[in-house]
Design a protein around this motif. Structure first.
Motif, PDB file in Angstrom:
ATOM      1  N   TRP A   1       1.180  -1.062   0.214  1.00  8.61           N
ATOM      2  CA  TRP A   1       0.013   0.067   0.107  1.00  8.61           C
ATOM      3  C   TRP A   1       0.894   1.490  -0.124  1.00  8.61           C
ATOM      4  O   TRP A   1       0.490   2.357  -0.974  1.00  8.61           O
ATOM      5  CB  TRP A   1      -0.629  -0.147   1.357  1.00  8.61           C
ATOM      6  CG  TRP A   1      -1.220   1.079   1.641  1.00  8.61           C
ATOM      7  CD1 TRP A   1      -1.453   2.782   2.126  1.00  8.61           C
ATOM      8  CD2 TRP A   1      -3.000   1.429   0.885  1.00  8.61           C
ATOM      9  NE1 TRP A   1      -2.597   2.818   2.354  1.00  8.61           N
ATOM     10  CE2 TRP A   1      -3.123   2.938   1.273  1.00  8.61           C
ATOM     11  CE3 TRP A   1      -3.126   0.584  -0.642  1.00  8.61           C
ATOM     12  CZ2 TRP A   1      -4.267   3.670   0.712  1.00  8.61           C
ATOM     13  CZ3 TRP A   1      -4.477   1.489  -0.993  1.00  8.61           C
ATOM     14  CH2 TRP A   1      -5.232   3.061  -0.288  1.00  8.61           C
ATOM     15  N   GLU A   2       1.923   0.918   0.662  1.00 12.27           N
ATOM     16  CA  GLU A   2       2.687   2.439   0.772  1.00 12.27           C
ATOM     17  C   GLU A   2       3.648   2.949  -0.685  1.00 12.27           C
ATOM     18  O   GLU A   2       3.560   3.505  -0.813  1.00 12.27           O
ATOM     19  CB  GLU A   2       4.239   2.184   2.265  1.00 12.27           C
ATOM     20  CG  GLU A   2       3.285   2.344   3.326  1.00 12.27           C
ATOM     21  CD  GLU A   2       2.897   4.053   4.298  1.00 12.27           C
ATOM     22  OE1 GLU A   2       3.028   4.941   3.190  1.00 12.27           O
ATOM     23  OE2 GLU A   2       1.464   3.648   4.564  1.00 12.27           O
ATOM     24  N   THR A   3       4.095   1.620  -0.866  1.00 11.32           N
ATOM     25  CA  THR A   3       4.528   2.341  -1.835  1.00 11.32           C
ATOM     26  C   THR A   3       3.697   2.089  -3.664  1.00 11.32           C
ATOM     27  O   THR A   3       4.152   3.688  -4.482  1.00 11.32           O
ATOM     28  CB  THR A   3       5.402   0.406  -3.167  1.00 11.32           C
ATOM     29  OG1 THR A   3       5.810   0.097  -2.058  1.00 11.32           O
ATOM     30  CG2 THR A   3       5.548   0.711  -4.217  1.00 11.32           C
ATOM     31  N   LEU A   4       2.879   1.744  -3.160  1.00 14.28           N
ATOM     32  CA  LEU A   4       1.645   2.647  -4.747  1.00 14.28           C
ATOM     33  C   LEU A   4       1.346   3.787  -4.044  1.00 14.28           C
ATOM     34  O   LEU A   4       0.877   4.674  -4.767  1.00 14.28           O
ATOM     35  CB  LEU A   4       0.175   1.371  -4.303  1.00 14.28           C
ATOM     36  CG  LEU A   4       0.026   0.458  -4.525  1.00 14.28           C
ATOM     37  CD1 LEU A   4      -0.982  -0.914  -4.726  1.00 14.28           C
ATOM     38  CD2 LEU A   4       0.440   0.463  -6.456  1.00 14.28           C
ATOM     39  N   LEU A   5       0.512   4.117  -3.255  1.00  8.85           N
ATOM     40  CA  LEU A   5       0.571   5.720  -2.341  1.00  8.85           C
ATOM     41  C   LEU A   5       1.917   6.354  -2.316  1.00  8.85           C
ATOM     42  O   LEU A   5       1.412   7.324  -3.524  1.00  8.85           O
ATOM     43  CB  LEU A   5       0.317   5.483  -0.614  1.00  8.85           C
ATOM     44  CG  LEU A   5       0.318   6.589  -0.643  1.00  8.85           C
ATOM     45  CD1 LEU A   5      -1.066   7.716  -0.746  1.00  8.85           C
ATOM     46  CD2 LEU A   5       0.200   6.773   1.411  1.00  8.85           C
ATOM     47  N   ASP A   6       2.824   6.713  -2.534  1.00  8.68           N
ATOM     48  CA  ASP A   6       4.031   7.011  -3.186  1.00  8.68           C
ATOM     49  C   ASP A   6       4.073   6.909  -4.692  1.00  8.68           C
ATOM     50  O   ASP A   6       4.614   8.048  -5.621  1.00  8.68           O
ATOM     51  CB  ASP A   6       5.488   6.473  -2.171  1.00  8.68           C
ATOM     52  CG  ASP A   6       5.717   6.498  -0.747  1.00  8.68           C
ATOM     53  OD1 ASP A   6       4.573   7.647  -0.318  1.00  8.68           O
ATOM     54  OD2 ASP A   6       6.827   5.565  -0.545  1.00  8.68           O
ATOM     55  N   GLU A   7       3.705   6.346  -5.194  1.00  8.05           N
ATOM     56  CA  GLU A   7       3.728   5.699  -6.827  1.00  8.05           C
ATOM     57  C   GLU A   7       2.909   6.760  -6.859  1.00  8.05           C
ATOM     58  O   GLU A   7       3.218   7.808  -8.490  1.00  8.05           O
ATOM     59  CB  GLU A   7       3.864   4.746  -7.438  1.00  8.05           C
ATOM     60  CG  GLU A   7       5.405   3.965  -6.992  1.00  8.05           C
ATOM     61  CD  GLU A   7       6.358   4.978  -7.800  1.00  8.05           C
ATOM     62  OE1 GLU A   7       6.487   5.355  -8.423  1.00  8.05           O
ATOM     63  OE2 GLU A   7       7.584   4.208  -7.343  1.00  8.05           O
ATOM     64  N   LEU A   8       1.931   6.793  -6.723  1.00  9.24           N
ATOM     65  CA  LEU A   8       0.134   7.841  -7.604  1.00  9.24           C
ATOM     66  C   LEU A   8       0.808   9.484  -6.865  1.00  9.24           C
ATOM     67  O   LEU A   8       0.632  10.153  -7.953  1.00  9.24           O
ATOM     68  CB  LEU A   8      -0.765   7.118  -6.974  1.00  9.24           C
ATOM     69  CG  LEU A   8      -2.264   7.842  -7.588  1.00  9.24           C
ATOM     70  CD1 LEU A   8      -2.166   8.124  -8.521  1.00  9.24           C
ATOM     71  CD2 LEU A   8      -3.811   7.315  -6.583  1.00  9.24           C
ATOM     72  N   THR A   9       1.603   9.685  -6.039  1.00  8.88           N
ATOM     73  CA  THR A   9       1.539  10.862  -5.706  1.00  8.88           C
ATOM     74  C   THR A   9       2.884  11.261  -6.321  1.00  8.88           C
ATOM     75  O   THR A   9       2.610  12.504  -6.769  1.00  8.88           O
ATOM     76  CB  THR A   9       2.182  11.224  -4.337  1.00  8.88           C
ATOM     77  OG1 THR A   9       0.920   9.914  -3.160  1.00  8.88           O
ATOM     78  CG2 THR A   9       2.171  12.734  -3.589  1.00  8.88           C
ATOM     79  N   ALA A  10       3.756  10.457  -6.450  1.00  6.17           N
ATOM     80  CA  ALA A  10       5.177  11.219  -7.494  1.00  6.17           C
ATOM     81  C   ALA A  10       4.507  11.607  -8.892  1.00  6.17           C
ATOM     82  O   ALA A  10       5.150  12.485  -9.620  1.00  6.17           O
ATOM     83  CB  ALA A  10       5.836  10.257  -7.458  1.00  6.17           C
ATOM     84  N   LEU A  11       3.880  10.399  -8.905  1.00  2.87           N
ATOM     85  CA  LEU A  11       3.106  10.513 -10.598  1.00  2.87           C
ATOM     86  C   LEU A  11       2.472  11.810 -10.861  1.00  2.87           C
ATOM     87  O   LEU A  11       2.026  12.276 -11.975  1.00  2.87           O
ATOM     88  CB  LEU A  11       2.409   9.133 -10.929  1.00  2.87           C
ATOM     89  CG  LEU A  11       1.714  10.161 -12.741  1.00  2.87           C
ATOM     90  CD1 LEU A  11       2.806   9.922 -13.343  1.00  2.87           C
ATOM     91  CD2 LEU A  11       0.696   7.622 -12.534  1.00  2.87           C
ATOM     92  N   THR A  12       1.606  12.252  -9.850  1.00  2.00           N
ATOM     93  CA  THR A  12       0.776  12.885  -9.773  1.00  2.00           C
ATOM     94  C   THR A  12       1.718  15.285  -9.777  1.00  2.00           C
ATOM     95  O   THR A  12       1.358  14.956 -10.240  1.00  2.00           O
ATOM     96  CB  THR A  12      -0.510  13.262  -8.252  1.00  2.00           C
ATOM     97  OG1 THR A  12      -1.309  11.883  -8.529  1.00  2.00           O
ATOM     98  CG2 THR A  12      -1.113  14.404  -8.532  1.00  2.00           C
ATOM     99  N   LEU A  13       2.366  14.288  -8.764  1.00  2.00           N
ATOM    100  CA  LEU A  13       3.466  15.578  -8.670  1.00  2.00           C
ATOM    101  C   LEU A  13       4.473  16.137  -9.721  1.00  2.00           C
ATOM    102  O   LEU A  13       4.964  16.432  -9.950  1.00  2.00           O
ATOM    103  CB  LEU A  13       4.407  15.847  -7.222  1.00  2.00           C
ATOM    104  CG  LEU A  13       2.794  15.671  -6.250  1.00  2.00           C
ATOM    105  CD1 LEU A  13       3.821  15.558  -4.743  1.00  2.00           C
ATOM    106  CD2 LEU A  13       1.929  16.779  -5.974  1.00  2.00           C
TER     107      LEU A  13
END
Length: 126
Positions: free
Chosen positions: A103-115
């Motif tokens: 979950w934490e990796t998915l969260l980090d990746e989606l946040t990074a992609l968004t930003l």
């Protein structure tokens, strides 16, 4: 570019809400595919998320200007939301059980992609 805690918290909260209400979100997303192509039975169904996403545009506009994003903040907000919906509703089908990130990796990746994923100021060419 470093991710702000606020950006990560926003993404975390969005994913948590979508996951918690997965059945309702699925019903809204898939309902348009059935029986009402002209939006006569449920005229507002096509715009259920529009007002909510529109309220996120000013924040995305500020981020876009600060980060030099190319493109339209209104589109970026909707792409990010679409990715979050996809991960919430279909994340289990996008990965095998053995290669699904935590979950934490998915969260980090989606946040990074968004930003950062919209960060190129260069126009695309063929």
């Amino acid at each position: 570019m470093k991710c702000s805690p606020t950006s990560r918290t926003f993404t975390q909260d969005l994913l948590a809400i979508l996951d918690e209400h997965r059945g309702l979100v699925a019903a809204l997303v898939f309902a348009r595919a059935f029986d009402d192509p002209d939006r006569t039975v449920f005229p507002q169904l096509g715009s259920d998320f529009a007002e909510l996403l529109g309220s996120a545009e000013p924040a995305m506009r500020v981020e876009s200007e600060a980060r030099g994003f190319r493109g339209l903040p209104s589109v970026h907000v909707r792409f990010m939301f679409g990715l979050a919906i996809t991960m919430s509703l279909r994340g289990d089908r996008l990965f095998t059980a053995s290669d699904r990130p935590d979950w934490e990796t998915l969260l980090d990746e989606l946040t990074a992609l968004t930003l950062n994923g919209f960060g190129s100021s260069e126009k695309l060419t063929n």
